[in-house]
Design a protein around this motif. Structure first.
Motif, PDB file in Angstrom:
ATOM      1  N   HIS A   1       1.954  -1.844  12.781  1.00  0.00           N
ATOM      2  CA  HIS A   1       1.024  -0.965  12.079  1.00  0.00           C
ATOM      3  C   HIS A   1       1.170  -1.155  10.574  1.00  0.00           C
ATOM      4  O   HIS A   1       2.276  -1.134  10.037  1.00  0.00           O
ATOM      5  CB  HIS A   1       1.299   0.489  12.461  1.00  0.00           C
TER       6      HIS A   1
ATOM      7  N   LEU B   1       0.667   0.781   8.185  1.00  0.00           N
ATOM      8  CA  LEU B   1       1.116   1.959   7.450  1.00  0.00           C
ATOM      9  C   LEU B   1       2.511   2.409   7.874  1.00  0.00           C
ATOM     10  O   LEU B   1       2.941   3.514   7.521  1.00  0.00           O
ATOM     11  CB  LEU B   1       0.128   3.112   7.660  1.00  0.00           C
TER      12      LEU B   1
ATOM     13  N   THR C   1       4.487   5.535   6.110  1.00  0.00           N
ATOM     14  CA  THR C   1       4.584   6.732   6.952  1.00  0.00           C
ATOM     15  C   THR C   1       6.028   7.190   7.079  1.00  0.00           C
ATOM     16  O   THR C   1       6.338   8.387   6.954  1.00  0.00           O
ATOM     17  CB  THR C   1       4.004   6.443   8.347  1.00  0.00           C
TER      18      THR C   1
ATOM     19  N   ILE D   1       1.073   9.986   8.304  1.00  0.00           N
ATOM     20  CA  ILE D   1       0.163   8.837   8.427  1.00  0.00           C
ATOM     21  C   ILE D   1      -1.043   9.019   7.509  1.00  0.00           C
ATOM     22  O   ILE D   1      -1.504   8.077   6.855  1.00  0.00           O
ATOM     23  CB  ILE D   1      -0.278   8.649   9.887  1.00  0.00           C
TER      24      ILE D   1
ATOM     25  N   SER E   1      -2.080   6.629   4.465  1.00  0.00           N
ATOM     26  CA  SER E   1      -3.414   6.039   4.405  1.00  0.00           C
ATOM     27  C   SER E   1      -4.056   6.266   3.040  1.00  0.00           C
ATOM     28  O   SER E   1      -4.629   5.351   2.440  1.00  0.00           O
ATOM     29  CB  SER E   1      -4.290   6.632   5.508  1.00  0.00           C
TER      30      SER E   1
ATOM     31  N   ASP F   1      -6.515   3.040   2.356  1.00  0.00           N
ATOM     32  CA  ASP F   1      -6.966   2.451   3.615  1.00  0.00           C
ATOM     33  C   ASP F   1      -8.456   2.718   3.806  1.00  0.00           C
ATOM     34  O   ASP F   1      -8.878   3.865   3.896  1.00  0.00           O
ATOM     35  CB  ASP F   1      -6.146   3.055   4.763  1.00  0.00           C
TER      36      ASP F   1
ATOM     37  N   TRP G   1      -5.681   4.396  10.115  1.00  0.00           N
ATOM     38  CA  TRP G   1      -4.872   5.594  10.313  1.00  0.00           C
ATOM     39  C   TRP G   1      -5.420   6.502  11.405  1.00  0.00           C
ATOM     40  O   TRP G   1      -4.668   7.204  12.066  1.00  0.00           O
ATOM     41  CB  TRP G   1      -4.793   6.382   9.006  1.00  0.00           C
TER      42      TRP G   1
ATOM     43  N   THR H   1      -4.427   6.096  15.266  1.00  0.00           N
ATOM     44  CA  THR H   1      -3.006   6.391  15.407  1.00  0.00           C
ATOM     45  C   THR H   1      -2.746   7.880  15.212  1.00  0.00           C
ATOM     46  O   THR H   1      -1.988   8.498  15.972  1.00  0.00           O
ATOM     47  CB  THR H   1      -2.193   5.592  14.370  1.00  0.00           C
ATOM     48  N   THR H   2      -3.360   8.457  14.192  1.00  0.00           N
ATOM     49  CA  THR H   2      -3.170   9.878  13.911  1.00  0.00           C
ATOM     50  C   THR H   2      -3.670  10.739  15.053  1.00  0.00           C
ATOM     51  O   THR H   2      -3.052  11.751  15.405  1.00  0.00           O
ATOM     52  CB  THR H   2      -3.895  10.259  12.608  1.00  0.00           C
TER      53      THR H   2
ATOM     54  N   TYR I   1      -9.166  14.146   6.757  1.00  0.00           N
ATOM     55  CA  TYR I   1      -7.961  14.230   5.923  1.00  0.00           C
ATOM     56  C   TYR I   1      -7.621  15.688   5.608  1.00  0.00           C
ATOM     57  O   TYR I   1      -6.454  16.098   5.646  1.00  0.00           O
ATOM     58  CB  TYR I   1      -8.161  13.463   4.616  1.00  0.00           C
TER      59      TYR I   1
END
Length: 675
Positions: free
Chosen positions: A119, A121, A125, A209, A213, A218, A223, A226-227, A296
């Motif tokens: 990954h 990030l 992270t 994360i 990002s 990003d 992100w 995955t988030t 976000y």
């Protein structure tokens, strides 16, 4: 020895956290990538230190080492094993040790998962997570040291003065004070806090994360997927933790309910609402590229709400059965929350212009529009709960006046918002993306709506005319029939193409898109929960028993007879109660044994209700007095109460099923979500 070993473990974890945050910083600042090898040792030692701290605390509890002030104040020799173990998180300092271990486990899992999938990030992270770990283990090493020694014992048991340093002169108490009686009165005490903490702490990973990002600018939405997986994991634990906490309240506190809009209950509900909003809006961003900035904000809000909840629980600013005593950790948590909000929102504000401009909705009459409505409702709900929780604190802080925001305020808002959420849940899954033509939408909902109207009319004729029950039944059954119709349509399509049997086609659908169908399982759980709340709350029957030995009374079709009092001793408590024979229509049902449990002199007896649960509902008896003249007890009959617990756990289980989508190699089938 225990104080030395414990403090060393905390310092090891603190040092590893600092190293992790520092070594990952170049990736967070977008200066240079950080390899897996660079972070391996800090992560390993962090997990070792955190695990060691809790294991050593448990060892001290099992050995009755009252030289440790925390153990002296929260444990008593002779306490049953399960409550001895759970004493490790029964008070402030120990609960933070558990928090630190759960965070370390999530950090270790994130390390393996993110670097295992290469990954981009990963390093950034883990740097953010390391900073969080620095705070929590720093708190343990300073203002909330769980291994502080007792320097001034109390004759009756416990410790009055503590010394931070393990080399301090010890004044050894002869007896431990014991944990709060409410926290050693039911097995759920050993289960509910760890599960809830897994939900609380789990939201740290999506936040980290998200910050990684934003920091790396990003633009490819790496992100988001995955988030979403990590949020779903935390959300499932948080859901189960809230349900188990409500169940604990119902079984232990003896007031006949399970949710009172207590400030600490609210503090767990707010991040749940925001995480739920994120799970829905992330689907829209993945599918249509909208709500990117909003996602976000939701991740930041959900994590910040967990810190707020931690502050409310551990600062002593509120009076609650959930809260801990006044301590110096309150201001520290408030500063941490302020830093989190200022830093994350500042980073978001400086990066928001770099986030790709999302395309506009083609139409509000679309699945995206329903998701937008869903997000609006959940956010408003969270704001209402937050404002009702904090308003009394703000008034007291500003003017010194004590005011209360009671259940009527929350119910007045919660009921209509919940109706709207169930309505969105009924329409959303069967609404097409982009534009939903009215003719198509009506074709999909008309048969389920007719069935729902017919079933609700039957309910009115034979069972209930309560408006809340009627509305919830209409919405819930309509939603369920919509899901059923949608599933049947897809099954028919698949069987006609493949020739497979219907149940095989259903399994194929669920395996092909477990994310979607896991969501529908969770929706079914919410429906059961809503229906259970509506029926049990609006058709409950209550009464008061005032009986001499041998006397009987009737309530809601039951006959209750006071047989005999009883008393028995256990190592950690004395139990005084009554045997009540319960019959119905002349046929024996059960014998209930409500009691008052005493945990020593100077401690008020703990009411322990007796609950008889069947598919029809619960008979709940809470003893308030028992003596030679007789007994007094409060009695409630709650129809279909089991649906509340089952619905909540099904909701969490649906999230667990959805997690399989993260490990499935099969591409989700478009017809599962777009038909």
């Amino acid at each position: 020895m225990i104080p030395w070993l414990g403090l060393v473990s905390i310092l090891i974890a603190l040092g590893a956290s600092l190293t992790l945050a520092w070594k990952g910083l170049p990736a967070l600042l977008n200066r240079a990538p950080v390899s897996r090898h660079q972070l391996k040792n800090p992560v390993m030692w962090l997990v070792i230190g955190a695990s060691g701290a809790l294991l050593i605390l448990e060892m001290g509890l099992l050995l009755n080492d009252f030289s440790v002030a925390y153990i002296a104040n929260n444990h008593r020799a002779g306490t049953p094993l399960v409550f001895t173990i759970s004493s490790a998180w029964a008070a402030l300092e120990g609960s933070i040790v558990l928090w630190g271990l759960v965070l370390a486990v999530f950090i270790g899992t994130a390390y393996r998962s993110l670097y295992g999938s290469n990954h981009p990030l990963a390093g950034a992270t883990l740097s953010v997570l390391g900073m969080m770990a620095v705070f929590w283990f720093g708190v343990m090493a300073t203002v909330a040291n769980p291994f502080a020694v007792c320097t001034a014992a109390i004759e009756t048991g416990g410790c009055a003065v503590t010394g931070w340093a393990p080399w301090s002169v010890v004044d050894l108490p002869e007896l431990g004070r014991g944990a709060n009686p409410l926290l050693q009165n039911h097995i759920l005490m050993a289960i509910h806090p760890p599960v809830l903490y897994a939900g609380y702490v789990g939201l740290s990973v999506p936040f980290a994360i998200g910050m990684a990002s934003l920091s790396s600018q990003d633009k490819e939405e790496v992100w988001l997927r995955t988030t979403r997986i990590w949020t779903l994991t935390a959300w499932s634990f948080l859901t189960a933790g809230i349900v188990l906490g409500a169940w604990w309240s119902y079984e232990v506190l003896g007031w006949g309910g399970y949710w009172a809009w207590d400030p600490v209950e609210n503090a767990s509900f707010i991040p749940w609402l925001l995480a739920t909003a994120f799970l829905h809006s992330s689907v829209v961003q993945i599918r249509r590229g909208v709500l990117s900035s909003w996602n976000y904000v939701l991740v930041i809000g959900a994590f910040s709400a967990t810190i707020l909840g931690t502050f409310l629980t551990r600062s002593g600013v509120i009076a609650s059965v959930h809260s801990f005593t006044q301590s110096s950790i309150g201001p520290v948590l408030l500063v941490f929350l302020s830093v989190i909000l200022i830093a994350s929102l500042t980073l978001f504000a400086t990066r928001v212009h770099l986030i790709e401009s999302p395309p506009r909705l083609d139409s509000l009459a679309s699945r995206e529009g329903v998701f937008l409505l869903n997000n609006l409702l959940l956010t408003v709900f969270a704001f209402v709960v937050l404002s009702g929780t904090l308003f009394p604190l703000a008034i007291e802080a500003l003017y010194g006046d004590t005011v209360g925001v009671g259940r009527p305020f929350f119910d007045r808002w919660a009921v209509p918002i919940s109706y709207c959420l169930i309505l969105a849940m009924a329409v959303g899954p069967i609404t097409p993306y982009r534009v939903a033509r009215l003719e198509l939408l009506w074709a999909r909902v008309r048969t389920p709506l007719r069935l729902s109207l017919g079933l609700t009319a039957l309910l009115v004729l034979i069972a209930s005319r309560n408006r809340h029950v009627i509305v919830v039944t209409l919405l819930v059954t309509w939603s369920a029939f919509n899901i059923g119709r949608h599933a049947l349509t897809l099954i028919r399509k698949r069987t006609s193409v493949t020739g497979r049997r219907p149940w095989e086609a259903l399994l194929d659908l669920m395996r092909g898109d477990p994310g979607y169908w896991g969501g529908q399982i969770s929706h079914i759980g919410v429906m059961a929960l809503a229906l259970g709340i509506a029926i049990s709350a609006n058709h409950s029957v209550s009464g008061t028993l005032d009986l001499s030995q041998g006397e009987s009374t009737r309530l809601a079709g039951y006959e209750l007879t006071y047989l005999t009092p009883f008393a028995r001793s256990e190592p950690h408590r004395e139990i005084f109660g009554a045997r009540l024979e319960v019959t119905r229509g002349g046929q024996p049902v059960t014998v209930l044994m409500p009691s008052l449990n005493s945990y020593g002199e100077g401690v008020s007896p703990v009411v322990t209700p007796a609950v008889h649960s069947t598919l029809q509902g619960d008979l709940y008896v809470s003893l308030t007095r028992i003596d030679r003249s007789g007994l007094n007890a409060e009695v409630w009959v709650y129809p279909l109460q089991w649906m509340v617990w089952a619905g909540g756990l099904i909701t969490a289980a649906g999230a667990g099923f959805s997690l399989f989508s993260a490990f499935s190699r099969r591409k989700p089938r478009a017809m599962a979500t777009d038909a």
